[in-house]
Design a protein around this motif. Structure first.
Motif, mmCIF file in Angstrom:
data_model
loop_
_atom_site.group_PDB
_atom_site.id
_atom_site.type_symbol
_atom_site.label_atom_id
_atom_site.label_comp_id
_atom_site.label_asym_id
_atom_site.label_seq_id
_atom_site.Cartn_x
_atom_site.Cartn_y
_atom_site.Cartn_z
ATOM 1 N N ILE A 129 -64.149 19.711 -44.876
ATOM 2 C CA ILE A 129 -62.912 20.485 -44.970
ATOM 3 C C ILE A 129 -61.891 19.789 -44.086
ATOM 4 O O ILE A 129 -61.978 19.835 -42.866
ATOM 5 C CB ILE A 129 -63.136 21.928 -44.506
ATOM 6 N N ARG A 130 -60.951 19.120 -44.731
ATOM 7 C CA ARG A 130 -59.937 18.403 -43.958
ATOM 8 C C ARG A 130 -58.645 19.197 -43.971
ATOM 9 O O ARG A 130 -58.512 20.209 -44.625
ATOM 10 C CB ARG A 130 -59.682 17.033 -44.573
ATOM 11 N N GLY A 131 -57.689 18.683 -43.246
ATOM 12 C CA GLY A 131 -56.355 19.258 -43.303
ATOM 13 C C GLY A 131 -56.147 20.290 -42.226
ATOM 14 O O GLY A 131 -57.085 20.906 -41.727
ATOM 15 N N SER A 132 -54.898 20.423 -41.799
ATOM 16 C CA SER A 132 -54.614 21.379 -40.752
ATOM 17 C C SER A 132 -53.148 21.781 -40.821
ATOM 18 O O SER A 132 -52.325 21.106 -41.444
ATOM 19 C CB SER A 132 -54.920 20.768 -39.392
ATOM 20 N N PHE A 133 -52.853 22.903 -40.214
ATOM 21 C CA PHE A 133 -51.462 23.320 -40.048
ATOM 22 C C PHE A 133 -50.949 22.747 -38.751
ATOM 23 O O PHE A 133 -51.662 22.731 -37.745
ATOM 24 C CB PHE A 133 -51.375 24.846 -39.946
ATOM 25 N N GLU A 134 -49.684 22.354 -38.774
ATOM 26 C CA GLU A 134 -49.065 21.943 -37.522
ATOM 27 C C GLU A 134 -48.253 23.124 -37.021
ATOM 28 O O GLU A 134 -47.376 23.627 -37.721
ATOM 29 C CB GLU A 134 -48.180 20.732 -37.772
ATOM 30 N N LEU A 135 -48.598 23.628 -35.853
ATOM 31 C CA LEU A 135 -47.911 24.819 -35.371
ATOM 32 C C LEU A 135 -46.607 24.462 -34.685
ATOM 33 O O LEU A 135 -45.600 25.114 -34.857
ATOM 34 C CB LEU A 135 -48.812 25.597 -34.408
ATOM 35 N N SER A 136 -46.652 23.423 -33.860
ATOM 36 C CA SER A 136 -45.419 22.982 -33.226
ATOM 37 C C SER A 136 -45.653 21.564 -32.772
ATOM 38 O O SER A 136 -46.786 21.112 -32.655
ATOM 39 C CB SER A 136 -45.086 23.858 -32.012
#
Lengths: 430, 332
Positions: free
Chosen positions: B161-168
């Protein structure tokens, strides 16, 4: 009668089939498939036949076990089973004396070669550790899962004191014990007011902390590589080497003997025998002192003991410190015997083995501990050829012995002092 | 310990100490936030394992030493499950994950049940330390069984499971939360909710609470205590299996030894939260996870276990029954 037996056979087969089904389920994911990491990445080997083998083995084993149990109980009905009579104190005493005598003459018997004496020395280390932990667990009733930490403190104190300050083994021995006891007090002081199992986890954590410090504090402890070249013990100043380096006399020269490496092995054997017997003697005597009685009183009933004016913290702390002190002695002996120590030798599994020796021996029984040490340390040493299966068998043996004798091999834990009817009269009545 | 020293996943790499020196206030806040996310993820797995310890302790009164190894079994079973999914051609990741979750929970639960049935039940009612020694024996057996059956080498799993959210992001430092971390936290929350429901509102939960209060009384009133205890072990093992699955995905490497140190930490978490208390286990797990993440992030990675145990001792000195534990009342 006939139909009865038939029904019971059918029930047994059903029972064995259920066990086989469970075994198959257990074996399916982990025996039926094998993860292989090859150059192409992780692949899966399928060998479902093994699951069938495992299930079949469990089926037969379970069936045979049930049949054996039934035939045993039929042959000897429960009502006529001989009543087991506890060995009276005198036999036990004579047995102990005989055991000590056997241990003393052992190195001179014809079968005793270097290998056997070495193994006996190893067993004696565990006997001593078991006797030391018995003060904490068996007498004072405190569950200590990090006993090996004190053993490590003893070993490293001897190694560091002798390497950095050139102190001899005989000077370091009491110092190592003292240091280990100090650690025991330092750990015990904040945590001893915790109840049973909280104490267990804190001591377990302490054991891990000590090991982690030993690994990470590379500048002093040598880190994961440990310390090597630790000074070997001398016979009251006479070194046990082929030739003395500084022109002094060696042990062999002093006694007019030819040098032989066996001398050191035998000397180490007697050294640990003496240390272990000192631990034993100490325990046997202190049980009769007020402090020893206070330990046992606290173990049996803390509230009652407190109402009688026993200060639980101080009493527990003394048990903890004294137990730690003996571990320190054993540790410095271990260091001088091996000549090399590393954090690898002081893992939790060591604590577990020592605790298992105490519990299997029957909590408080000194001879039981010897038997348990022989079973748990001695037997696996003789089965070294089994290699990987050895630890599997060791764990299984631990479970099986516990199931077989939940009270320990020699369960015999009555208070040292008894009021009212003497024990003999009570037994006769029963 | 070996396991956590080897982060593979991108977002875990921000564990590196020294990052704290990201200059301005925003940068420091960002770093703090990242450690918080990592700590909560770690804490979720500890919490799931800690529930197994605390539940068994509450009802049976024993330290189930083999529970850490049950978690290790869970990790191996899920790895085998993933490989099976690959063989069967199920490549849609959410479905594969769900099926493996069921697979791992089911088979690990059998392990939990068997261990209780074989090694603990015959010892019920004997001296206090007998089950503990038996549990240590079981732990040794399980470790060596897996070592023999699966080999001693570390098993790697490529990240699925790749991928991520960038929060800041501030300067060169980004706060990210990966899909996997979100998944772990969501699954944990869902399991906790389901578990709380079971304990609070089902007959099984009622039986468990009754057995915890007084086993003899419960059995007199018609609660099948043996079955309740079996169910407790099954549930604990299933939750540990979920933790094993999540760790397999998160770190991507497992070996037969991972159960030991994680087991100790989860037990520490249970004690920290107050052993016997279920919210306490979760809270303790979170705390241990956060302490580890922050200690590794701000101080040194070497002594993170020392920090966790040190705080345990500190808490126990002031609250001898843990954070949410009830004090035991001794009756004479």
């Amino acid at each position: 009668m006939e139909s009865d037996a038939k029904i019971s056979i059918a029930a047994l087969v059903r029972d064995a089939a259920a066990a086989a089904l469970v075994a198959g389920l257990l074996a399916f994911p982990l025996l039926g498939f094998r993860l292989v990491d090859s150059a192409r990445g992780l692949t899966l080997d399928t060998r479902l036949l093994w699951v069938v083998y495992a299930a079949a083995a469990v089926f037969c084993g379970r069936l045979l076990f049930s049949l054996a149990r039934i035939s045993l109980s039929m042959r000897r009905p429960a009502a006529t089973r001989p009543v087991k009579i506890e060995a009276p104190g005198r036999t036990r005493y004579l047995f102990g004396v005989a055991l000590i005598a056997a241990a003393i003459v052992m190195p001179w018997l014809p079968f005793a070669d270097r290998n056997i004496i070495d193994k006996a020395t190893l067993i004696l280390i565990y006997v001593m550790l078991g006797w030391g932990l018995n003060i904490v667990v068996g007498l004072a009733g405190l569950l200590d899962l990090g006993y090996v930490a004190f053993y490590a403190v003893g070993a490293y104190s001897y190694a560091l004191l002798s390497q950095n300050f050139g102190l001899s083994f005989w000077l370091c021995l009491p110092l190592a014990g003292l240091l280990a006891a100090t650690f025991g007090v330092a750990l015990g002081f904040p945590v001893l007011r915790l109840r049973g199992d909280y104490l267990a986890i804190v001591t377990l954590g302490f054991g891990e902390i000590v090991r982690e410090v030993l690994i990470n504090w590379g500048g002093v402890t040598g880190g994961p590589n440990g310390l090597s070249g630790i000074q070997r013990p001398s016979f009251f100043g006479l070194p046990m080497v082929p030739a003395a380096t500084d022109g002094g006399t060696t042990f062999a020269q002093f006694f007019g003997l030819a040098f032989s490496p066996n001398q050191r092995i035998v000397f180490l054997y007697y050294l640990i025998l003496a240390l272990a017997l000192a631990t034993n003697l100490f325990t046997l005597r202190i049980r009769r002192l007020p402090i020893g009685r206070a330990w046992e009183a606290l173990r049996e009933d803390e509230i009652a003991a407190r109402s009688l004016g026993i200060n639980p913290t101080m009493v527990k702390l003394s048990a903890f410190a004294i137990g730690a002190c003996f571990a320190g002695f054993a540790g410095s002996f271990f260091a001088t015997r091996q000549g090399f120590i590393s954090p690898e030798s002081f893992t939790f599994i060591e604590s577990a083995i020592i605790l298992a020796i105490v519990v299997l021996g029957g909590m408080g029984s000194q001879i039981g501990i010897v038997l348990a040490a022989f079973l748990l340390v001695g037997l696996p040493e003789w089965f070294r050829e089994l290699e990987q299966f050895r630890m599997l068998a060791f764990g299984a043996a631990m479970v099986l012995i516990m199931l077989w004798r939940p009270q320990g091999l020699l369960s015999h834990r009555d208070p040292t002092v008894r009021l009212g009817t003497p024990p003999r009269a009570k037994e006769a009545g029963a | 310990m070996r396991l956590f020293g080897r982060p593979l996943n991108g977002s875990v790499r921000t564990f590196a100490p020294g990052g704290a020196r990201v200059g301005n206030f925003r940068g420091r806040m960002a770093y703090f936030l990242q450690q918080l996310i990592n700590g909560v993820t770690l804490g979720a797995t500890y919490g799931l394992i800690a529930i197994g310890y605390t539940m068994v302790y509450g009802i049976v009164g024993m330290i189930n030493f083999a529970h850490g190894d049950i978690y290790m079994i869970g990790a191996f079973v899920s790895l085998v499950g993933f490989m099976l999914m690959g063989t069967m051609g199920i490549t849609w990741v959410p479905l594969a994950c769900f099926l493996v979750l069921i697979f791992a929970m089911g088979f690990t639960a059998v392990y939990g049940w068997t261990v209780e049935r074989v090694a603990y039940r015959p010892l019920r009612g004997s001296q206090r330390l007998a089950p503990l020694i038996s549990a240590i024996g079981v732990s040794i057996v399980l470790q060596n069984f897996v070592q023999l059956a699966q080999g001693a080498r570390v098993k790697p799993l490529p990240p699925m499971i790749r991928g991520s959210f960038e929060l800041s992001s501030s300067g060169n430092f980004q706060v990210t939360i990966s899909y996997l971390q979100i998944g772990i936290i969501l699954v944990t929350v869902a399991l906790m909710a389901g578990f709380t429901y079971i304990i609070k509102f089902t007959p099984l939960g009622r039986a468990q609470r009754a057995a915890e209060q007084d086993r003899t009384m419960a059995s007199l009133l018609g609660v099948d205590v043996d079955r309740t205890i079996s169910a407790t072990f099954v549930i604990g093992a299933a939750l540990a299996a979920v933790a094993g699955l999540m760790v397999t995905l998160y770190y991507g490497v497992i070996d037969f030894y991972i159960g030991f140190i994680v087991g100790i930490k989860a037990f520490t978490a249970a004690v920290l939260g107050g052993i016997g208390s279920l919210p306490g286990a979760m809270l303790g797990g979170m705390l241990i996870g956060l302490i580890e993440a922050f200690w590794s992030g701000y101080f040194s990675i070497e002594y993170k276990d020392v920090a966790a145990f040190g705080i345990l001792v500190f808490v126990l000195i002031f609250r001898p029954t843990g954070l949410l534990g009830r004090p035991e009342i001794e009756k004479v």
